[in-house]
Write a protein that holds these residues in place. Structure first.
Motif, PDB file in Angstrom:
ATOM      1  N   LEU A  10     -27.059   4.937 -39.024  1.00 48.15           N
ATOM      2  CA  LEU A  10     -26.478   4.991 -40.355  1.00 48.15           C
ATOM      3  C   LEU A  10     -27.258   5.949 -41.241  1.00 48.15           C
ATOM      4  CD1 LEU A  10     -25.556   1.272 -40.984  1.00 48.15           C
ATOM      5  CD2 LEU A  10     -24.004   3.196 -40.688  1.00 48.15           C
ATOM      6  N   ALA A  13     -26.264   9.410 -40.190  1.00 45.80           N
ATOM      7  CA  ALA A  13     -24.903   9.773 -40.597  1.00 45.80           C
ATOM      8  C   ALA A  13     -24.851  10.277 -42.022  1.00 45.80           C
ATOM      9  CB  ALA A  13     -23.980   8.563 -40.447  1.00 45.80           C
ATOM     10  N   PRO A 119     -20.368   6.041 -36.833  1.00 44.55           N
ATOM     11  CA  PRO A 119     -21.741   6.505 -37.080  1.00 44.55           C
ATOM     12  C   PRO A 119     -22.368   7.229 -35.895  1.00 44.55           C
ATOM     13  CG  PRO A 119     -21.714   4.146 -36.728  1.00 44.55           C
ATOM     14  CD  PRO A 119     -20.281   4.568 -36.807  1.00 44.55           C
ATOM     15  N   LYS A 157     -19.013  10.954 -40.757  1.00 43.91           N
ATOM     16  CA  LYS A 157     -19.386  10.867 -42.169  1.00 43.91           C
ATOM     17  C   LYS A 157     -18.844  12.054 -42.963  1.00 43.91           C
ATOM     18  CE  LYS A 157     -21.822   9.362 -45.767  1.00 43.91           C
ATOM     19  NZ  LYS A 157     -21.974  10.501 -46.650  1.00 43.91           N
ATOM     20  N   ILE A 210     -21.987  -1.312 -40.992  1.00 40.43           N
ATOM     21  CA  ILE A 210     -21.058  -0.186 -41.138  1.00 40.43           C
ATOM     22  C   ILE A 210     -20.093  -0.474 -42.284  1.00 40.43           C
ATOM     23  CG2 ILE A 210     -19.242   1.153 -40.011  1.00 40.43           C
ATOM     24  CD1 ILE A 210     -20.586   0.581 -37.346  1.00 40.43           C
TER      25      ILE A 210
END
Length: 570
Positions: A10, A13, A119, A157, A210
């Protein structure tokens, strides 16, 4: 310090200016899908500090007691405690401020859905590998770099950023998010669809992170002026509901309240049952349904056979009754629509619940100004079976941001005037371009003269040259500009597929017509299609006889109610 895999990915991303090689360096010597690194014992998650939020709107909305019937179930009774608050003044950021000069009952709404943040997206790996690293299969998945996403994979992203930036430019007063923020394959190995990668607990943790991260981006773009429906991929594992657990939706509700200006009454019902309501303007209310509890694919479907899970249908009936008495207009929103899938011949809702929903819409349709659903990732609509006049309005199915099913990414700017749907515009980005940008694809007013069943029925039937031209344009919009190369002139095993069929005529077009007109269930659509095409293809002079004989040649009780979808006792 060892950081857990979800946190690593994450964080990666969100990095804007790193190259793919730089991101890869963060994972050197490690398998990016390794479950061992995600161990809670070895991870230290840095939680985001809750932002102190101040409600800035000054327009006061009075929510009056709206319960008009005595509830009979324990779930319904507990729900009504939060649902029947006494008269109070509550400010909501989704409504306009008192300094606005626009007429009451007007609203600019942004509808966005099915973002499916991915991600682990790798721009040089193709759909065969789900655009993510798998070894050794990844050697056979190499494709030219596609930083904004690919048809057949969920959203990186960069695509989400592009979508939210373009959506924000429309200056909406309210963002309606119709669910499915999370990647389809959260807890599964990329190389084998059925192989689990994480335990149930880790999948829940990973998926929720997420959801939280994606919703935080929406919150920042919308200025917290957002409302969210729960999708089937927003609860983990997907299509799962614990009907016995109090506060099953607690984690989701907390994130929605953190990210959007959700009233306490709405939060109370969302955390317990997954549905809620909010006033969105003067004498306008939005009812956000929990549609996963009715899904045909529900994992624990045998536990949802109660007459009214969570008391939602009784709640919906009370809301519609109250709107009728008080002169309100109602917009209904949800993720999974109560219709037949256009991908494969199966019903998206369990039959008994779909019947009851459509019966309620038939009875109280005059107060319903719009039905907004998604899930199909395509731009579609459904006309209600034998509506009374122009009510209830046709159901709009909005296409997705995620291009995983071959469509291009999209979102919608919806304009409400005098509490009624006035216009909506679809904005899209063409992923075949090196640097895709969002632009207007179409305005609904170019297809229909108004937002009534009559207008949408005419669009589906396309009985005149001008109507055929409108239909051809609509067909090109179904997959948001993504068109196949095949010329289809017969019914398809997998129903309607513009991603495959570049042109759709004769039997294919008849199939599209029946889906749009009668596709609230597989049986109604197939029965009307059979009546329409008979023993074989109809000659052109008779092809649209359904226009003159709306029952498709049926008579008597079968013509009124071919499969029992109409006027079943509530």
């Amino acid at each position: 310090m060892v950081v857990s895999q979800p946190d690593v990915e994450l964080e990666a991303a969100e990095v804007e200016n790193r190259t793919e090689d730089q991101i890869h360096e963060n994972h050197t010597e490690e398998d990016p899908d390794s479950p061992e690194k995600d161990s809670p014992e070895n991870s230290t998650e840095k939680e985001e500090t809750d932002r102190t939020t101040t409600k800035t709107t000054t327009k006061t909305i009075t929510k009056t007691t709206q319960t008009t019937e005595t509830t009979t179930t324990a779930h319904d009774a507990s729900e009504s405690t939060a649902d029947t608050t006494s008269t109070s003044s509550e400010s909501t950021a989704s409504t306009t401020t008192s300094t606005s000069t626009k007429p009451p009952g007007d609203l600019k709404m942004l509808v966005i859905t099915d973002l499916h943040f991915h991600p682990r997206y790798k721009r040089t790996l193709g759909p065969k590998c789900r655009c993510r690293t798998i070894s050794p299969e990844s050697r056979s998945c190499q494709v030219p770099a596609a930083p904004y996403g690919q048809h057949g994979c969920n959203s990186p992203k960069r695509l989400i950023d592009l979508s939210l930036e373009a959506a924000k430019a429309q200056e909406p007063e309210l963002w309606l998010v119709l669910g499915d923020l999370v990647d389809h394959h959260v807890g599964q190995s990329p190389s084998k669809f059925k192989a689990p990668l994480y335990s149930k607990e880790k999948e829940n943790e990973w998926g929720h992170r997420i959801f939280k991260k994606t919703l935080s981006w929406i919150s920042a773009a919308s200025g917290r002026r957002c409302l969210v429906a729960v999708g089937n991929n927003d609860i983990f594992p997907g299509y799962t509901v614990d009907f016995e657990q109090e506060g099953f939706y607690e984690a989701v509700a907390q994130e929605v309240r953190r990210s959007c200006d959700l009233s306490e009454n709405a939060f109370s019902t969302l955390r317990r049952f997954g549905f809620y309501w909010e006033e969105i303007g003067e004498k306008m209310v939005l009812l956000v349904l929990n549609t996963v509890i009715y899904a045909t694919k529900l994992a624990n479907r045998h536990n949802s056979t109660a007459q009214d899970p969570f008391g939602q249908l009784a709640w919906l009936k009370r809301r519609l009754q109250a709107a009728q008495v008080q002169g309100y207009k109602v917009y209904i929103a949800g993720h999974i629509p109560p219709v037949a899938s256009s991908f494969q011949p199966y019903d998206l809702w369990q039959r008994t619940f779909a019947v009851r929903y459509w019966n309620l819409l038939a009875k109280y349709g005059e107060v319903v100004a719009g039905q907004f659903f998604s899930h199909q990732h395509r731009d579609e609509f459904r006309v209600a079976l034998e509506p009374r006049g122009d009510t209830p309005p046709p159901m709009q199915l909005f296409a997705s941001v995620s291009p995983v099913f071959g469509n291009n990414p999209s979102f919608y700017a919806v304009e409400i005037r005098e509490r009624r749907l006035h216009e909506y515009r679809c904005f899209w980005a063409n992923l075949s371009e090196e640097e895709p940008k969002f632009a207007l694809e179409y305005e609904a007013s170019s297809l229909v003269d108004n937002f009534t069943n009559v207008a949408y029925r005419d669009l589906a039937l396309n009985t005149t040259p001008a109507g055929q031209d409108r239909y051809n344009h609509y067909y090109s919009y179904m997959a948001v500009g993504a068109r196949g190369t095949q010329n289809c002139d017969h019914e398809n095993t997998f129903w309607v597929n513009p991603v495959t069929c570049g042109t759709c005529i004769d039997g294919c077009q008849q199939q599209v017509t029946c889906m749009l007109l009668y596709g609230i269930s597989v049986s109604t659509s197939q029965l009307r299609l059979g009546a329409l095409i008979g023993a074989g293809p109809l000659p052109p002079s008779e092809r649209w006889r359904i226009r003159d004989h709306p029952t498709g040649g049926l008579s008597g009780r079968d013509a009124m109610d071919p499969v029992g979808m109409r006027w079943m006792a509530f």
